[in-house]
Motif scaffolding. Structure first.
Motif, PDB file in Angstrom:
ATOM      1  N   ARG B  17      42.833  -8.351 -50.925  1.00 43.81           N
ATOM      2  CA  ARG B  17      43.445  -7.909 -49.560  1.00 43.81           C
ATOM      3  C   ARG B  17      43.996  -9.210 -48.371  1.00 43.81           C
ATOM      4  O   ARG B  17      43.455 -10.010 -47.926  1.00 43.81           O
ATOM      5  N   GLY B  40      44.363  -1.741 -38.355  1.00 40.35           N
ATOM      6  CA  GLY B  40      43.886  -1.817 -39.078  1.00 40.35           C
ATOM      7  C   GLY B  40      45.049  -2.818 -39.713  1.00 40.35           C
ATOM      8  O   GLY B  40      45.736  -3.217 -40.930  1.00 40.35           O
ATOM      9  N   LYS B  43      43.628  -7.544 -36.324  1.00 35.98           N
ATOM     10  CA  LYS B  43      43.398  -7.013 -34.803  1.00 35.98           C
ATOM     11  C   LYS B  43      42.037  -8.293 -35.193  1.00 35.98           C
ATOM     12  O   LYS B  43      41.670  -9.534 -35.047  1.00 35.98           O
ATOM     13  N   SER B  44      40.663  -7.938 -35.288  1.00 33.66           N
ATOM     14  CA  SER B  44      39.825  -8.299 -35.484  1.00 33.66           C
ATOM     15  C   SER B  44      39.294  -9.213 -36.937  1.00 33.66           C
ATOM     16  O   SER B  44      38.842 -10.183 -37.038  1.00 33.66           O
ATOM     17  N   THR B  45      40.226  -9.206 -37.914  1.00 37.05           N
ATOM     18  CA  THR B  45      40.378  -9.457 -38.896  1.00 37.05           C
ATOM     19  C   THR B  45      40.728 -11.719 -38.157  1.00 37.05           C
ATOM     20  O   THR B  45      39.956 -12.498 -38.453  1.00 37.05           O
TER      21      THR B  45
HETATM   22  N1  ADP Z   1      35.219  -5.845 -45.753  1.00 36.35           N
HETATM   23  C1  ADP Z   1      36.616  -5.022 -45.968  1.00 36.35           C
HETATM   24  N2  ADP Z   1      36.872  -5.602 -46.927  1.00 36.35           N
HETATM   25  C2  ADP Z   1      38.616  -5.151 -47.237  1.00 36.35           C
HETATM   26  N3  ADP Z   1      39.041  -4.579 -46.652  1.00 36.35           N
HETATM   27  C3  ADP Z   1      39.301  -4.460 -45.009  1.00 36.35           C
HETATM   28  C4  ADP Z   1      37.554  -5.130 -45.286  1.00 36.35           C
HETATM   29  N4  ADP Z   1      37.151  -4.821 -43.344  1.00 36.35           N
HETATM   30  C5  ADP Z   1      38.839  -4.666 -43.344  1.00 36.35           C
HETATM   31  N5  ADP Z   1      39.526  -4.600 -44.137  1.00 36.35           N
HETATM   32  C6  ADP Z   1      40.691  -3.774 -44.249  1.00 36.35           C
HETATM   33  O1  ADP Z   1      41.518  -4.983 -43.829  1.00 36.35           O
HETATM   34  C7  ADP Z   1      42.613  -4.428 -42.895  1.00 36.35           C
HETATM   35  C8  ADP Z   1      42.813  -5.291 -41.222  1.00 36.35           C
HETATM   36  O2  ADP Z   1      41.099  -5.080 -40.258  1.00 36.35           O
HETATM   37  P1  ADP Z   1      40.951  -5.276 -38.657  1.00 36.35           P
HETATM   38  O3  ADP Z   1      41.327  -6.476 -39.274  1.00 36.35           O
HETATM   39  O4  ADP Z   1      39.896  -4.527 -39.011  1.00 36.35           O
HETATM   40  O5  ADP Z   1      42.239  -4.444 -38.313  1.00 36.35           O
HETATM   41  P2  ADP Z   1      42.324  -4.076 -36.716  1.00 36.35           P
HETATM   42  O6  ADP Z   1      41.531  -4.859 -35.554  1.00 36.35           O
HETATM   43  O7  ADP Z   1      43.775  -4.114 -36.417  1.00 36.35           O
HETATM   44  O8  ADP Z   1      41.921  -2.834 -36.619  1.00 36.35           O
HETATM   45  C9  ADP Z   1      41.975  -3.334 -42.100  1.00 36.35           C
HETATM   46  O9  ADP Z   1      43.492  -2.083 -43.320  1.00 36.35           O
HETATM   47  C10 ADP Z   1      41.083  -2.888 -42.879  1.00 36.35           C
HETATM   48  O10 ADP Z   1      41.074  -1.534 -43.389  1.00 36.35           O
END
Ligand code: ADP
Ligand code: MG
Lengths: 433, 252
Positions: B17, B40, B43-45
């Motif tokens: 993804r 989603g 941001k955390s990514t």
């Molecule tokens: N380990 C993972 N495997 C697959 N997809 C993931 C994983 N961790 C997060 N995601 C997906 O990556 C996307 C971005 O997540 P994240 O960065 O946590 O968003 P936010 O912090 O903005 O809410 C989300 O759609 C989440 O479902």
């Protein structure tokens, strides 16, 4: 050159106990048994996964009384806690420090003596308890050898309703190349008594070759409380065997914590016997195995009385090419109803070359019981590791912190915080060696 | 612009993804920037990719901290280079006390073998805990174990105050906080604000930005920033809702 541990020496040494013929007989029986039993083989079920090929009972000897210089140096290193109720120090199987017991303890009838003193002063007590229930879990040959050369150790007797807060400490050292020692620990807490004993096993030199075959007999009377901390910190050229037996009478509370750091190979055989209703017996183990060390842990929890509890938790951290084996069995007798028995083994692998084997088992003949057993072996949790790394902590330090944290669950079971801190520091030192 | 945290055309994925898509942002030292965006959106990514989390793959782009590239570096060296991440979901570390944990992090920043001043350490630790209204008993608690949401977030800010990073990324530090805790945590951050630190405050709500008033606000959607503005942008977003982002900004 010292004389080997052969029949001639065994008989000559046994002659020294001629005035205690029951004891001389016990030693002779031990020698006969030892001579008739074969060395264990890897194919023996009770030695599964053990490296039986590197077992060796050859070329060990008894050592004489150590020099004053050695005595002074090792006594100075034996003060693990600041204010023990009593401290006994043994070197190469000779008791070298046996201070008089504090008068308030002596007048209450408390006994804390070297095995040889106790044999002279309280032969009936020893005769009643020594090796009465102790049984090997595969190590019968080693237990027989212990019995054959039995002479040194620590005897702690606490009369009815006497409660002693400050722990007693017993320290065993090896100081002579090739020495064999056979220390015995006997703890008897009469009904309602309360006592703590810390056992430390250390080598004067880290590379000293030695054989240590220890045995421990713990008896808690009705409502008695015993806490024992056993720290195995021999040097890395030691073969260590400990066979321990714990009997809990009605409503007794017994906690044993076994910390393993040293020895090339160390085998612990530990049996818990629940003999009275309401007993609560806890057996814990922690180890950090490095290099090519092998820690071999065999346990048996026997519930002969109902309404009682036993709890077991063994945690091992493995580095390098180290190996650990945990094999445990819970045995519940048909009429030991409402038994609570737990058995858990957790292994943390910090190296791809380390190996942890786990053989948990249950044998339950009662129908109304709560028993569980479980084993896990794995690496550090990657999210926990990342959290530490993200604070700038380098990988090896992060792994060490996580490993120390992993052991903390068991260290928390040691009531004496000072002793827990000593053991914590010993593990920390081991990580850095 | 050497004195900045600069992220340029960053593309990163987890599994198969794609999450960050040509993400660019510059945070000059001394400024506080906020990123707002729906759940989603990545941001955390972004926060974890900057911190060097091994689960993410960086396809292209760069990130530099005062000119020093950080992508591809080990997480511990990125942290020692001066980046701090206050986690959205801080891990529980069984058996490791807060005092030992922070001490290990500080020792890692010292010259090898240099003596550690334990007395000064505890004095500072206690002072910062007092400021965050944390009970001093927390020093001997295991990191985050059994902490409430608010206690975990305070513990993150405590670490930030002790480690004194050059740049801090605060990921939803407001979530799980009641209003009192929010005020205390914000005061902690505001106290650190100054010419020697740059902050990136990630939040879902405008509420936090009333306490930590940002110099710039960025709206993130689908892996990149779609709109930037001053602090009033947070208020506008709160009023118009994330639908506005989806409908008008995302297509822009
Ligand atoms: N380990 C993972 N495997 C697959 N997809 C993931 C994983 N961790 C997060 N995601 C997906 O990556 C996307 C971005 O997540 P994240 O960065 O946590 O968003 P936010 O912090 O903005 O809410 C989300 O759609 C989440 O479902
Ligand atoms: Mg998030």
């Amino acid at each position: 050159m010292q004389s080997p541990l052969d029949s001639r020496l065994q008989e000559a040494e046994t002659q020294r106990f001629a005035t205690q013929d029951w004891f001389a007989e016990l030693r002779r029986q031990g020698w006969q048994q030892f001579s008739s039993l074969p060395l264990p083989k890897r194919t023996d079920e009770k030695w599964r996964f053990s490296d039986t090929r590197s077992l060796s009972l050859e070329h060990f000897c008894l050592a004489g009384v150590p020099s004053d210089e050695v005595v002074d140096r090792l006594i100075a290193q034996s003060h693990f806690i600041s204010r023990p109720s009593g401290l006994l120090v043994h070197i190469d199987g000779h008791c070298v420090l046996r201070p008089a017991l504090a008068p308030e303890l002596a007048t209450q009838g408390v006994k804390f003596e070297s095995f040889e003193d106790a044999l002279r002063h309280h032969p009936a007590l020893l005769k009643e308890y020594i090796l009465k229930h102790c049984a090997g879990l595969g190590g019968e040959k080693f237990l027989a050898l212990h019995q054959a050369w039995l002479r040194s150790g620590t005897v702690l007797y606490v009369p009815k309703n006497v409660e002693i807060k400050q722990p007693f400490v017993s320290v065993h050292w090896t100081a002579t190349e090739g020495v064999a020692i056979f220390p015995h620990t006997l703890v008897i807490a009469e009904d309602g008594a309360k006592v703590t004993l810390h056992d430390f096993q250390c080598s004067a030199e880290p590379q000293l070759r030695a054989l240590a075959i220890s045995a421990a007999d713990l008896y808690a009377g009705k409502g008695a409380t015993i806490s024992r901390l056993a720290v195995q910190a021999w040097g890395l050229a030691t073969q260590s065997f400990e066979i321990a037996n714990t009997c809990g009478a009605k409503e007794s509370l017994i906690t044993s914590v076994n910390a393993a750091l040293g020895a090339r190979r160390a085998r612990l055989e530990n049996t818990i016997r629940i003999q009275g209703e309401g007993a609560d017996v806890r057996l814990y183990g922690i180890s950090v195995a490095t290099g090519e060390q092998e820690f071999d842990q065999r346990t048996l929890q026997v519930h002969d009385a109902g309404n009682a509890k036993s709890d077991l938790l063994f945690k091992n951290v493995l580095l390098d090419k180290a190996r650990t084996i945990f094999s445990g069995l819970i045995k519940v007798a048909p009429d030991a109803q409402r038994t609570d028995a737990y058995q858990t083994n957790r292994n943390l692998l910090l190296s791809p070359e380390a190996e942890a084997d786990s053989l948990p088992g249950l044998e339950i003949e009662a129908n109304d019981v709560k028993c569980s057993h479980g084993a896990t072996t794995g690496q550090v949790n990657p999210e926990e590791l990342f959290y530490l790394l993200a604070r700038g902590i380098p990988l090896p330090v992060a792994q060490e912190l996580l490993a120390e944290g992993f052991l903390e669950e068991v260290l928390a079971k040691v009531d004496d915080e000072e002793a827990a801190a000593v053991v914590r520091e010993m593990f920390r030192q081991k990580f850095h060696s | 612009m050497a004195d900045s945290l600069i992220i340029k055309n960053l593309n990163a994925s987890i599994g198969d993804r794609q999450i960050l898509k040509n993400f660019s942002l510059t945070i000059p030292k001394g400024e506080v920037h906020a990123i707002m965006g729906p759940n989603g959106t990545g941001k955390s990514t972004l926060a974890k990719v900057l911190a060097g989390h091994p689960d993410y793959t960086v396809q292209s782009g760069e990130a530099t901290l005062d000119g020093q590239p950080i992508l591809g570096q080990e997480p511990d060296s990125i942290a020692r280079a001066g980046l701090f991440l206050a986690f959205q979901y801080p891990s529980e570390i069984p058996g490791v006390t807060i005092a030992n944990f922070i001490r290990a992090a500080l020792i890692a920043r010292q010259e090898k073998g240099a003596p550690f001043d334990a007395k000064a350490y505890y004095a500072e630790l206690y002072a910062k805990m007092d400021a965050l209204k944390m009970d001093r008993k927390f020093t001997s608690r295991f990191v985050n174990e059994g902490f409430s949401g608010g206690e975990k977030k305070r513990c993150e800010i405590l670490q930030m105050m002790m480690l004194k990073p050059k740049y801090a990324v605060l990921d939803e530090t407001d979530s799980g906080l009641d209003i009192d805790a929010l005020r205390i945590v914000s005061e902690g951050v505001n106290h650190m604000r100054g010419p020697s630190i740059g902050c990136l405050v990630i939040t879902h709500y405008q509420r936090l930005l009333e306490y930590i008033v940002p110099d710039r606000v960025h709206i993130m959607y689908d892996g990149h920033i779609v709109h930037s503005g001053g602090k009033e942008l947070a208020v506008e977003l709160e009023a118009k809702g994330y639908d506005w982002v989806k409908k008008e900004l995302a297509s822009a």
